[in-house]
Structure formats: structure tokens, C-alpha cells
Design an enzyme around this catalytic site. Structure first.
Site, PDB file in Angstrom:
ATOM      1  N   ASP A 159     -26.750  45.065 -42.671  1.00  0.00           N
ATOM      2  CA  ASP A 159     -26.027  43.819 -42.386  1.00  0.00           C
ATOM      3  C   ASP A 159     -26.807  42.580 -42.807  1.00  0.00           C
ATOM      4  O   ASP A 159     -27.996  42.482 -42.547  1.00  0.00           O
ATOM      5  CB  ASP A 159     -25.801  43.685 -40.860  1.00  0.00           C
ATOM      6  CG  ASP A 159     -24.856  44.732 -40.311  1.00  0.00           C
ATOM      7  OD1 ASP A 159     -24.239  44.455 -39.278  1.00  0.00           O
ATOM      8  OD2 ASP A 159     -24.759  45.822 -40.903  1.00  0.00           O
ATOM      9  N   HIS A 161     -24.968  39.306 -42.683  1.00  0.00           N
ATOM     10  CA  HIS A 161     -24.337  38.291 -41.827  1.00  0.00           C
ATOM     11  C   HIS A 161     -24.621  36.872 -42.250  1.00  0.00           C
ATOM     12  O   HIS A 161     -25.044  36.043 -41.443  1.00  0.00           O
ATOM     13  CB  HIS A 161     -24.774  38.496 -40.371  1.00  0.00           C
ATOM     14  CG  HIS A 161     -24.020  39.595 -39.692  1.00  0.00           C
ATOM     15  ND1 HIS A 161     -22.655  39.564 -39.548  1.00  0.00           N
ATOM     16  CD2 HIS A 161     -24.425  40.755 -39.142  1.00  0.00           C
ATOM     17  CE1 HIS A 161     -22.249  40.657 -38.936  1.00  0.00           C
ATOM     18  NE2 HIS A 161     -23.304  41.400 -38.677  1.00  0.00           N
ATOM     19  N   ASP A 188     -20.871  43.996 -43.764  1.00  0.00           N
ATOM     20  CA  ASP A 188     -21.164  42.851 -42.894  1.00  0.00           C
ATOM     21  C   ASP A 188     -21.980  41.789 -43.617  1.00  0.00           C
ATOM     22  O   ASP A 188     -23.086  41.411 -43.199  1.00  0.00           O
ATOM     23  CB  ASP A 188     -21.869  43.305 -41.605  1.00  0.00           C
ATOM     24  CG  ASP A 188     -20.864  43.737 -40.548  1.00  0.00           C
ATOM     25  OD1 ASP A 188     -21.251  43.926 -39.389  1.00  0.00           O
ATOM     26  OD2 ASP A 188     -19.659  43.887 -40.893  1.00  0.00           O
ATOM     27  N   HIS A 221     -16.922  43.388 -40.540  1.00  0.00           N
ATOM     28  CA  HIS A 221     -16.716  41.943 -40.624  1.00  0.00           C
ATOM     29  C   HIS A 221     -16.039  41.509 -41.911  1.00  0.00           C
ATOM     30  O   HIS A 221     -15.737  40.320 -42.096  1.00  0.00           O
ATOM     31  CB  HIS A 221     -18.052  41.196 -40.468  1.00  0.00           C
ATOM     32  CG  HIS A 221     -18.419  40.975 -39.038  1.00  0.00           C
ATOM     33  ND1 HIS A 221     -18.203  39.801 -38.376  1.00  0.00           N
ATOM     34  CD2 HIS A 221     -18.944  41.826 -38.126  1.00  0.00           C
ATOM     35  CE1 HIS A 221     -18.602  39.920 -37.123  1.00  0.00           C
ATOM     36  NE2 HIS A 221     -19.063  41.145 -36.941  1.00  0.00           N
ATOM     37  N   SER A 644      -8.290  19.707 -39.625  1.00  0.00           N
ATOM     38  CA  SER A 644      -8.699  18.357 -39.256  1.00  0.00           C
ATOM     39  C   SER A 644      -9.577  18.354 -38.029  1.00  0.00           C
ATOM     40  O   SER A 644     -10.199  17.370 -37.682  1.00  0.00           O
ATOM     41  CB  SER A 644      -7.456  17.512 -38.979  1.00  0.00           C
ATOM     42  OG  SER A 644      -6.723  18.144 -37.927  1.00  0.00           O
ATOM     43  N   ASN A 682      -9.010  11.840 -27.405  1.00  0.00           N
ATOM     44  CA  ASN A 682      -8.367  10.606 -27.881  1.00  0.00           C
ATOM     45  C   ASN A 682      -7.032  10.444 -27.208  1.00  0.00           C
ATOM     46  O   ASN A 682      -6.420  11.398 -26.785  1.00  0.00           O
ATOM     47  CB  ASN A 682      -8.109  10.675 -29.395  1.00  0.00           C
ATOM     48  CG  ASN A 682      -9.129  11.529 -30.083  1.00  0.00           C
ATOM     49  OD1 ASN A 682     -10.258  11.624 -29.641  1.00  0.00           O
ATOM     50  ND2 ASN A 682      -8.714  12.178 -31.151  1.00  0.00           N
ATOM     51  N   GLU A 691     -14.559  18.786 -29.292  1.00  0.00           N
ATOM     52  CA  GLU A 691     -14.856  18.068 -28.050  1.00  0.00           C
ATOM     53  C   GLU A 691     -14.432  18.900 -26.848  1.00  0.00           C
ATOM     54  O   GLU A 691     -15.126  18.970 -25.849  1.00  0.00           O
ATOM     55  CB  GLU A 691     -14.072  16.751 -28.045  1.00  0.00           C
ATOM     56  CG  GLU A 691     -14.905  15.549 -27.671  1.00  0.00           C
ATOM     57  CD  GLU A 691     -14.052  14.297 -27.655  1.00  0.00           C
ATOM     58  OE1 GLU A 691     -13.794  13.770 -28.748  1.00  0.00           O
ATOM     59  OE2 GLU A 691     -13.659  13.875 -26.562  1.00  0.00           O
TER      60      GLU A 691
END
Lengths: 799, 162
Positions: A159, A161, A188, A221, A644, A682, A691
Site C-alpha cells: 500500500d 496510500h 491501495d 481503495h 464550492s 453564513n 466549518e
């Protein structure tokens, strides 16, 4: 001399305690890996729930239809057009590599060099490279067959990663792939590290240049849904999907789509000299290489989307046409529910979807089935209708299957899952791997049987992190190889690669990327790792806060508010079911005791979330949300199509409502509003995902006190400037990424990462602690003082 | 509660501590640990044995035909005795400081890395190169390239008071 003996005795004791901490830290990480995998399963179950309960009349259908929006209603020709790169211009100022195809060795080496210098490959070349790779992979068999003819040694890596430093270190020590230097990479390649795309591009480049000497296996993965998830362990780094979208803002989605196909086309296993099997996860008692050789591997796009079952689901014709309706109606909604732009400008897409709609109506029955099947294949895989004829995929080499093959589909599915997800266990037998949610645990008897049946002598697999980079089990018939060093945290483990000559005896080469460990002494290394591990452990404690409180109260019948250490430890064992040495850990988790007893209410008060407080939202609700925060975040990010970082309040609300329905726990509108308010988002009706997730970080207020006293100690020693304002030290990892100022660490001591005792088999490579010249100083080496403190530098003004 | 001072309870608590520490190194969960980890386990429980002490203990713990592993059933009673008798007492900060001062024959207030290395790798129960390197990495002041042993001692011992 007595003095010398004294010092030696003392130091050895100190070192032993460090070693103990290092060990249990390791145990914590392993347990947390388990917890992270549980998150993955939660996501899987949630998505499954959504699919099963999708009804056209439910009010969440907008959101759901959006989540499963990757309908790809197009044929081969359209794919070519979709992935067309020729009209992407490369600006003059672009200073990165400009690839010309067919690639040659020099270009591949240049690519490595460019990435070493932190350049980014232009999306035009990325797409071109990926397209060429796709074309090549499609003609490769499921089982790579390699031979060590003559005196070729084969190098095998586990792996990676996304940790580019490790790959560069391997190339530095071992040389790059070439005709004389064949390599096998065992899956992976992506997720967790921050340079996943660069690793892929390098590996694919070498694959194209040396198709007979570079072999790639698929790992678990290499799966687009797994890639959506955030990196675990509370770090701020995201999975592969986010990495690509961040690095390639314009063409990222196309790149991801193409990679989705490429992943499904990666070969499944490699066999060397018909004697050694190399596979990412492992085997099960039903693994059959002959069967595996025959599978259409590209049909298995993601582990989290099993193939259609034979039973029809309850959706009907109306579902789809209504969905088309939604798509059209949604076009005005900000960002989220409008379709992404894979097919060109927004307007033209909407025209297209109108077209689709009308053509749906006009379609013949056969065509209708075709369309449905493809949609089902790619997104609504559980929405099976009882088709009578199916074809395998979009690719032109598909063949119609009869319905009885659907059942075989499930067997084949299991075969692949077993290969990519299984883990060895010490006991005999073979049981489903419930920790990972796929594959199984297999025992030494299964290994023995498998090797005999297939006339093999050794299985080399990866999938599990090992402290020294590699580990044998099952009487040395199974070797686990892991190539991502410092995987959990700086200093947590080594990586290793292996060389096999014609004698098929493995020679090991462990290493540790030193860019982040430079400047840290051994004890500092341990502490840093421990710091992360404990943080992660605290999360688990928080998640079970209510249950723990109840358990403590049951013990504390006289309601003294105090509990002794033993009871504390046994209660935690009972509630958390985590096999950890709690008594050994207790000093790290409990800051103070009175007469050997812990004031548990106080302890709990200190174990709180950053923002949403239990004054406004009920504690168990907080725990529930915290427990599922990973799933929530993944859904938010799926919904945030234009990347965004913001989603609408409505989407936020609907996601929580969906979770609420799934968990059968009411999440009221009041709670939702409270969440929005308390996370300070916001006021324009949108929610900042970062946030929000940040507000869900765990804070440990008791560290404040300890931190303050340590700070004072250092100030007394005049090692730190006085801190004027009262800091609120948040117990969280500072972003230790490239944004750190390049603070000059201490002169690297002689040799930090001595691993003199690590090589068990012969062959000492040149230098294992190579300060790789390419070794990147990406990680910000925290100052020595910082580490002594256990606190990293985030100081936020008091609220 | 009067119970707390009961000798039995003390023994139980002690044994739980021992069992926890043992668990950390019991990789195969079969109640055995590699004999080479015994030193680490004993020390992590707060004891300060010398290497010679350890040799004796290990000799006691090993099977008649040494397997390289120590079983928990043997370890528990031996370790319990050690803890209850408070053998191998801790080395206090003062004592440690004195030891450094003894080595600092010229009373410079610091030691050169080479000096310390010589003492610790040649005298007493010598360090291996690895042990020496590890200690130096923590002890040497990076700017002055000497070991300010007073600071070193207080730093290391502060660390541990938890």
C-alpha cells in the site's frame, strides 16, 4: 562506575516506558482502524437504506436522485467524446512536463522529477495518459503472470496510500522500473496521503512504457465510493476524490470518471513463476483462481455497490421518468441539485436532459431496458427489474447474459471482494470479515489448502499496516507487505518493499520517510504519535458518553460522583468493546484523581464538542450525530457538486432528515436549526461544510489546565515568549501540512531512525535511513518545544 | 471506604496492572510474551532493575527448556512479589543529578557528547549504540552541542510525573 550504572538503569527504565507507550499507541491505531471501518460500513448501510427506500412520492427524492446522479446514459462513442482532451489548451506559462505519446522512459523519469519538485501535470496530459492507460488495461488479463527468468529480481510494493515520499524513497533505494527492474504494485495507491493522483500518474506512466515489466493489482481503495470519504482519524485531509477536485478544478470530475473505469479494469492478482501469489487483501476458502481468470472484472465497479440481485425491487417505470422530471425542474437550484456539467455547458445539458426525457418516452421496450440496465449498473444497482436480457457493460466487448448468470454474478462478486478485502487470522477456519464489511478472515488451514490446490508456495498481500513494514504469518506462508511509512502518524511505522529472485526467497527493505521525523528525537516521536492516538481514543469515549455515564452511575450507587480506577477501566471495557490496556492508558486519559478516584462528572464535562453544546442540544443527539459525522460529511460532499464547500440549508436539512429516518431517531427541526446557529455559518442560506465539521471536533478542556502549567514552566525557563492573552488551547492537531512556516528544526541528530535490528533476512541495502534527496519537506516539522508540550499550536481567541 | 485499604484489594489492583501491561505485548493473545520484552514490561510497571537483575528474573521465568516465551502464569506471581516488595526502587531526580555531576569531573556544568558516550558505552552495564544514539538525540542541546544535564534531568523527570 556507580554513576554510570545509575544513569543506565534510569535511562533504560525511561526507554521501556516509551516503548510501552509506543506499543499501546499502536494498539489504539489498530483499534481505530476498526472504528474507521465501521464508519465505512455505516455509509454503506445508509446508502443501501436510501436505495431500498427510494419512493417517488417521498419528499427527499430530489436529494436522493441527486446522490445517485451518476447515471451514464451513453455509449462508447460518447465516452470518447466525453474524455476528449484534444481541445484542452495548455498555456505557454505551464512549466510542467509536456507529454508526447507513446511515452518513453525519459518522459516517465521526468514525470517523477516534476512531481518531486511539486509540479502538477496539466489536465490535458492527465486525461491523455489516463486514456492510454485505460486502453492498455482493457486488454490485460485478470491474473498477471510474471516470471523471474534469468536473473531478474522482481520488486514488490504494498500500500502506498498517496504518500509520494515513500514511492520516491523506494525509487531512490531500488531504482525506477525498467526492463531490468520489474515491479509489482499491490494496490491501495490512493486515499489518505495527499499525492494520490501523482502516484497513479507515475505508476501508469511506467506501465505504459514497460508493459511487460510493471504490474498493477487492484486494491480495495481503487473504488470511487471509498474515495469519497474523508481521510480518517480526524485529520483535515480528504480522500482521493477531494484531492483530485481540488487540484483539477476544471476537469477534475472527468478525471475521476475516467479513473472510475480504470480502477475497475485493474487486474486482480499477480502470480510469479506460478509459485507466488500477490494479491491486495487475501483469500477465502472459496477462492478459485480458475474462476477468477474468467470473470469480467470491470463489471465490479465498487465494493459498496454490489451487482443487481435477481429479486425485483419495488421501483417501477414511473420512478425513472419522474426522475427525469426532477432533473429538469431542479435546474434553478443553486449548485446542489442541478446536474453537474459532464456533458458540456449547463444550458446544453438541460436541453439534453429534455431530450432524454422525450426520447425516454419514445423508446422501445428493448431500448428502455438497455437504458435502465445501464443506470442500474452504475448507480441504482439494487433497483433490479426482472429483465430477461442483460448485457454486461457499455464497452463494445459486452455479451448478453442470461438471467441465471445474475446469480453467478453474486459468486463472482464474492470472489473479488475476498481478494481485495480479506485479512488473515491466527485461528483455523474462514469467517466473514465483519470489521471491514467485506471479504473474510482466513486461517492457516485455508492457506495450506489453497496453496496446495493451486500449487503455490507463498501469498504476498498488503491491506494491513505493520509496524516494521512487513510481517509473516501462517507459518511464513503468508507475507503482509505495507509500503506507506508513518501511516497513522509520524513515527508510527516503517514501510517496506520486497525483492524476489529466481529462488523466490523474499529480501526485505524497510524504510521510513524521514522528512517529517527529522529533528524529532525518539521520545518526541513517540509522544507525537501517542498524541494522535489518544485524540482518536477520546472520540470514542465521547461517542459513548451517555452509556459510560450510565455505567459509572450504576457502579457509584451512593452517588458520590467518584469512581475508582479499576471500576473506571472495567466500565469502559464493557461499553466500548475496544481491546485496549485501559489501566495502562489511564494516566493519559484522566488528568487528575483525588485519592485514587476519579471525579467522573468533571471528567465528562471536559470531554465535549467544540461548538454544539449539550445546553442546546440533547447529549445523546450530539453523540449520535458525532458518531455518524463521517457519513454526513460524505453525503454533504456528494451533494456539493460544484465543489464550492457550501451546501444549501435545504439540502442540509434533508440529509439530516434522511439520517433521522434511517436511524429511526427523531432529529427535529429545532435541533437542525440549533446546529446551524451554533456552527456560526453564513446567514445566506448556505452552510459551509468545513466549518460545520470543524465544530464537531472534540475539545478536551482538561488539557487546557495542563497546557497552561506547561507553558508556565517553559516561560519560566525563558524558552517561550510570554503569551499575553489567555489562550484557549484547542486540543486538536494543527494543520501540519505544507502551510506551516518552514520553521527550521533542530539539526538532525546523527541518525534518528536507526533500524539496525530490523532486517531479518539477509541483504542489507545501502542505507535504510536514507535522507532521500528527493525527500520532501512537505510535512512541517513541529518545533521541539511544541512536541514536549503535547499541544500543537492552535490558539484561538476565547469565545 | 475501609475496603480500599484491604491488603487483598491492593493485591488485586496490582495484579490487574500487571495483566494490563502484559497484554500490551501479548501479540497472539495467548497469554505469552517474547522473553525479550520482559525487561520492558517490568520497567513500565515502575521498577528500575539493572540488567543483572533482569537476567536473574528471566532465568526464573523461563521454562526448563527455554522456548523464547514467558507464560503469564509464571510471570504473575513473580511480578506481584516484585511490586509488593517494592524491589528495584525508582531513582530520584536528585540521585540522577548527582550521578551526572560525578561524571562531570571538571565541574563544567555540562558534558560533551563524546564524554558521555564513553562512560555509558564502556562502563557499568554498557549501552548499545542504538541506546546511546537515542539518549543523545534527547539529551544534546542542538545549539551548543553539549549535554546540559541539569536541564535534561528536570525535563525528563517532569515529563514523567503524571
Amino acid at each position: 562506575m556507580k554513576a554510570a550504572v545509575l544513569i543506565q538503569r534510569w535511562y533504560r527504565q525511561y526507554a521501556a516506558r516509551m516503548e510501552m507507550r509506543r506499543r499501546y499507541t499502536w494498539n489504539i491505531f489498530q483499534s481505530m482502524e476498526y472504528a474507521d471501518l465501521q464508519d465505512q460500513i455505516k455509509l454503506y448501510n445508509f446508502l443501501g437504506y436510501l436505495m431500498d427506500n427510494f419512493t417517488p412520492s417521498s419528499s427527499e427524492r430530489n436529494l436522493i436522485s441527486h446522490i445517485f446522479r451518476d447515471n451514464e446514459v451513453c455509449r462508447d462513442a460518447e465516452w470518447e467524446r466525453y474524455f476528449n482532451y484534444t481541445n484542452i489548451d495548455v498555456p505557454e506559462i505551464y512549466s510542467g512536463p509536456r507529454l508526447t505519446f507513446p511515452l518513453d522512459m525519459d518522459q516517465a523519469a521526468d514525470l517523477v522529477e516534476a512531481f518531486k519538485n511539486k509540479q502538477q501535470l496539466h489536465s490535458r496530459y492527465v486525461l491523455q495518459l489516463l486514456l492510454e492507460t485505460w486502453k492498455l488495461l482493457r486488454v490485460l488479463p485478470n491474473i498477471n503472470r510474471v516470471s523471474t527468468c534469468h536473473s531478474k529480481e522482481i520488486t514488490i510494493c504494498g500500500d502506498l496510500h498517496g504518500q509520494l515520499e515513500d514511492l520516491l524513497l523506494i525509487f531512490y533505494k531500488n531504482g525506477m522500473p525498467s526492463l531490468e527492474k520489474p515491479y509489482v504494485f499491490n494496490g491501495d495507491y490512493v486515499d489518505r496521503g495527499k499525492d494520490s493522483i501523482e502516484i497513479l500518474l507515475i505508476l501508469f506512466a511506467f506501465l505504459l512504457v514497460f508493459p511487460g515489466d510493471v504490474y498493477l493489482n487492484r486494491g480495495n481503495h481503487e473504488d470511487h465510493i471509498i474515495n469519497l470519504r474523508r481521510r480518517s482519524l480526524e485529520s483535515k485531509r480528504y480522500g482521493f476524490t477531494k484531492e483530485v477536485l481540488n487540484k483539477y478544478k476544471l476537469h477534475g470530475k472527468r478525471i475521476l470518471k475516467l479513473l472510475q473505469k480504470i480502477f475497475s479494469w485493474l487486474p486482480l492478482v499477480t502470480v510469479i513463476d506460478q509459485r507466488v501469489l500477490i494479491v491486495h487483501g487475501g483469500i477465502s476458502d472459496t477462492t478459485d483462481l480458475a474462476l477468477i481468470a474468467r470473470i469480467d472484472r470491470h463489471r465490479y465497479v465498487s465494493a459498496l455497490r454490489p451487482p443487481k440481485r435477481k429479486t425485483p425491487s419495488r421501483t417501477n417505470v414511473y420512478a425513472d421518468s419522474e426522475r427525469y422530471d426532477e432533473m429538469i425542474i431542479c435546474k434553478n437550484r443553486r449548485g446542489s441539485l442541478t446536474f453537474p456539467k459532464p456533458f458540456g455547458a449547463r444550458e446544453s445539458f438541460q436541453r439534453r436532459s429534455l431530450q432524454d426525457f422525450s426520447s425516454t418516452v419514445a423508446r422501445t421496450l428493448e431500448e428502455e431496458f438497455e437504458v435502465r440496465r445501464r443506470q442500474a449498473e452504475f448507480s441504482m444497482s439494487r433497483f433490479s427489474k426482472s429483465h430477461r436480457s442483460l448485457s454486461s457493460t457499455l464497452s463494445s466487448d459486452s455479451e448478453p447474459e442470461s438471467s441465471e448468470l445474475i446469480d453467478t454474478g453474486n459468486d463472482e462478486w464474492k470472489q473479488i471482494l475476498d481478494l481485495l478485502w480479506s485479512d488473515p487470522m491466527p485461528q483455523d477456519g474462514c469467517i466473514p470479515n465483519e470489521v471491514r464489511g467485506g471479504g473474510c478472515y482466513w486461517g492457516p488451514d485455508v492457506t495450506e489448502d489453497f496453496l496446495n490446490r493451486h500449487n503455490l508456495q507463498l501469498i504476498i498481500r498488503s491491506h494491513e499496516c505493520k509496524q516494521d513494514g512487513y510481517e509473516f504469518c501462517h507459518n511464513r506462508k503468508v507475507l503482509t507487505l505495507f509500503s506507506a511509512s508513518n501511516y497513522y502518524e509520524v513515527g508510527s511505522n516503517r514501510g517496506a518493499f520486497v525483492r524476489l529472485g529466481p529462488d523466490l526467497v523474499p529480501y526485505f527493505f524497510p524504510y521510513q520517510a524521514t522528512s517529517m521525523t527529522r529533528g524529532l528525537s525518539f521520545p518526541q516521536n513517540v509522544k507525537r504519535t501517542e498524541h494522535t492516538a489518544l485524540k482518536v481514543l477520546r472520540e470514542q469515549l465521547f461517542v459513548h458518553k451517555s452509556d459510560l455515564l450510565r455505567a459509572f452511575q450504576e457502579i457509584d450507587k451512593e452517588n458520590t460522583g467518584l469512581i475508582c480506577l479499576n471500576d473506571w477501566a472495567s466500565a469502559i471495557e464493557r461499553v466500548l468493546h475496544l481491546d485496549l490496556p485501559w489501566r495502562v492508558l489511564h494516566p493519559q486519559l484522566v488528568s487528575s484523581t483525588t485519592e485514587g478516584k476519579l471525579d467522573y462528572q468533571g471528567w465528562f464535562r471536559d470531554l465535549a464538542l467544540k461548538k454544539p453544546s449539550s445546553e442546546h442540544i440533547e447529549q445523546t443527539m450530539l453523540e449520535t450525530l458525532y458518531r455518524h459525522r463521517s457519513t454526513l460529511e460524505t453525503i454533504f460532499r456528494i451533494v456539493d457538486t460544484d465543489n464550492s464547500g457550501l451546501i444549501t440549508f435545504e439540502d442540509f436539512r434533508q440529509t439530516l432528515k434522511l439520517l433521522s429516518a434511517y436511524l429511526k431517531k427523531e432529529i427535529s427541526d429545532e435541533v437542525i436549526n440549533e446546529l446551524v446557529i451554533s456552527t456560526d455559518t453564513n446567514n445566506d442560506g448556505s452552510i459551509d461544510i468545513d466549518e460545520f465539521m470543524e465544530a464537531f471536533r472534540l475539545v478536551d478542556k482538561s488539557r487546557l489546565k495542563r497546557g497552561k502549567s506547561l507553558l508556565k514552566l517553559m516561560q519560566d525557563n525563558e524558552s517561550l515568549p510570554q503569551v499575553t492573552e489567555t489562550p484557549q488551547i484547542v486540543y486538536s492537531t494543527a494543520p501540519q501540512t505544507s502551510h506551516c512556516p518552514a520553521s527550521q528544526p533542530a539539526d538532525p541528530p546523527a541518525s534518528n531512525t536507526t533500524d539496525s535490528a530490523c532486517l531479518q533476512t539477509a541483504n542489507t541495502p545501502a542505507s535504510q535511513t536514507a535522507d532521500s534527496p528527493g525527500s520532501l519537506t512537505e510535512g512541517c516539522p513541529a518545533s521541539q518545544m511544541e512536541d514536549l508540550c503535547h499541544i500543537t499550536v492552535v490558539v484561538v481567541p476565547p469565545q | 471506604m475501609a475496603d480500599k485499604h484491604n491488603a487483598e484489594t491492593i493485591i488485586t489492583e496490582t495484579q490487574k496492572r500487571i495483566s494490563s501491561a502484559f497484554e500490551v505485548f501479548d501479540h497472539e493473545s495467548n497469554k505469552t510474551v517474547d522473553v525479550r520484552e520482559i525487561g520492558t514490561i517490568i520497567r513500565s510497571l515502575g521498577c528500575f532493575p539493572s540488567e543483572a537483575d533482569l537476567h536473574d528474573i528471566i532465568a526464573e521465568l523461563e521454562e526448563e527448556e527455554p522456548t523464547g516465551f514467558v507464560r503469564y502464569e509464571k510471570f504473575l506471581p513473580t511480578m506481584t512479589k516484585i511490586l509488593l516488595e517494592r524491589k528495584f526502587r525508582p531513582i530520584t531526580e536528585d540521585l540522577l543529578l548527582q550521578a551526572f555531576e560525578v561524571l562531570d569531573q571538571q565541574k563544567k556544568g555540562h558534558l560533551e557528547p563524546e564524554e558521555l558516550t564513553r562512560y555509558l558505552t564502556q562502563e557499568g552495564e554498557p549501552f548499545t549504540q542504538e541506546e546511546m544514539d537515542e539518549m543523545l538525540s534527547a539529551a544534546v542541546d542542538p545549539d551548543k552541542n553539549v549535554i546540559l544535564y541539569k536541564d535534561f534531568v528536570s525535563m525528563m523527570t517532569f515529563d514523567d510525573t503524571r
